[in-house]
Scaffold this motif. Structure first.
Motif, short mmCIF file in Angstrom:
data_model
loop_
_atom_site.label_atom_id
_atom_site.label_comp_id
_atom_site.label_asym_id
_atom_site.label_seq_id
_atom_site.Cartn_x
_atom_site.Cartn_y
_atom_site.Cartn_z
N PHE A 144 0.84 -1.19 0.00
CA PHE A 144 0.00 0.00 0.00
C PHE A 144 0.89 1.25 0.00
CE2 PHE A 144 -2.56 3.30 1.99
CZ PHE A 144 -3.78 3.15 1.33
N PRO A 145 0.53 2.31 -0.72
CA PRO A 145 -0.68 2.50 -1.53
C PRO A 145 -0.50 2.13 -3.00
CG PRO A 145 0.49 4.56 -1.37
CD PRO A 145 1.30 3.57 -0.58
N TRP A 204 -7.47 -2.09 -0.47
CA TRP A 204 -6.43 -2.06 0.56
C TRP A 204 -6.45 -3.31 1.43
CZ3 TRP A 204 -7.46 -2.26 5.82
CH2 TRP A 204 -8.82 -2.07 6.20
#
Length: 300
Positions: A254-255, A261
């Motif tokens: 992430f991101p 997510w």
């Protein structure tokens, strides 16, 4: 090999970490200064995949923490000589914003003053070092890598090193299959028994070789980053139950991901791991590896 950009998944995302789970630590989160973040995203648009979460640097860790993740290990890497000092100052400032953020420093191996750069990073409170063989373009067991490993061992700091062969792209400065291998990593482990080394992506694509290495070397860890998602070509996830679960960390990238997510978190929860093993992978191993319950020297 990634010969063209992969698609976005547009899968649904959860609002937060499910209730009742053991504490979750994301041990593989990228944070870069915003200008560098923009350049990295442009590269991924051209050669990797569409990044779903185009957040400002200051919003990356809060995004996860506000959704119930209890700790974040923030990583960056130096793509060329001369930028590491600035990146390390930036990472130290990121860590000062919240005690739940554990930030690692970086260096371009072999650059002038590399040892001093790392000494400064550790003095500033950074908890380890991140290297990326594919981006930095040097063999995993090069002398300059041994220098970094020796310093990490001397200071008791973990080294997170993308030393696995995949994901591979012709857009990199090197062919990762020529400079990365489990055999090269084993030479590093043998040479530095005091080093705590974490290899991301479960060592993709040499899963079985890395499983055997964790059986032989207590100072090797692996993280799950992107392997559990069912996204990368060839990333057929190995059975975590067949691995040393005391040496596996949950991580996501992430991101810089093209899907939700919590996609890998959900798959890990549904993997069938016994509760004790799940607790280790979700957070306990990361807390121990990165000394997350202690206050580093140099921090205020």
């Amino acid at each position: 090999m990634l010969r063209s950009p992969l698609p976005a998944l547009n899968d649904p995302e959860g609002k937060r970490v499910p209730l009742g789970l053991p504490p979750v630590v994301d041990a593989h989160v990228h944070v870069f200064p915003d200008e560098l973040f923009a350049s990295i995203r442009h590269w991924f648009d051209l050669y990797g995949w569409p990044i779903r979460y185009r957040l400002k640097a200051g919003d990356v860790a809060p995004f996860l923490l506000n959704r119930g993740v209890e700790g974040v290990v923030a990583l960056c890497y130096a793509h060329r000589p001369g930028v590491a000092r600035g990146l390390n100052r930036f990472m130290a400032s990121v860590a000062r914003k919240d005690p739940r953020i554990i930030a690692l420093g970086t260096v371009f191996p072999g650059e002038e003053g590399a040892a001093g750069i790392l000494e400064e990073a550790f003095s500033a409170g950074l908890r380890g070092v991140k290297l990326h063989a594919h981006v930095q373009g040097m063999p995993v067991d090069a002398p300059s890598i041994h220098e970094v490993a020796e310093l990490c061992a001397l200071h008791g700091k973990p080294l997170v090193y993308h030393a696995g062969r995949e994901p591979r792209s012709p857009a990199y400065v090197c062919d990762p299959h020529e400079i990365c291998s489990a055999d090269r990593v084993e030479r590093l482990l043998r040479a530095h028994p005091g080093l705590r080394l974490c290899v991301p992506h479960l060592g993709m694509d040499e899963f079985e070789a890395y499983r055997r290495l964790t059986e032989r070397y207590d100072h090797l860890w692996l993280d799950t980053t992107m392997v559990l998602a069912g996204y990368l070509p060839g990333a057929v996830s190995p059975s975590l139950a067949a691995m040393r679960t005391d040496r596996i960390l949950y991580g996501t990238d992430f991101p810089n991901i093209p899907y939700a997510w919590d996609r890998e978190l959900g798959r890990l929860i549904r993997s069938g791991l016994p509760d004790r093993d799940l607790a280790l992978v979700l957070g306990e191993n990361a807390r121990r590896l990165f000394s997350m319950d202690s206050t580093p020297s140099g921090s205020a």
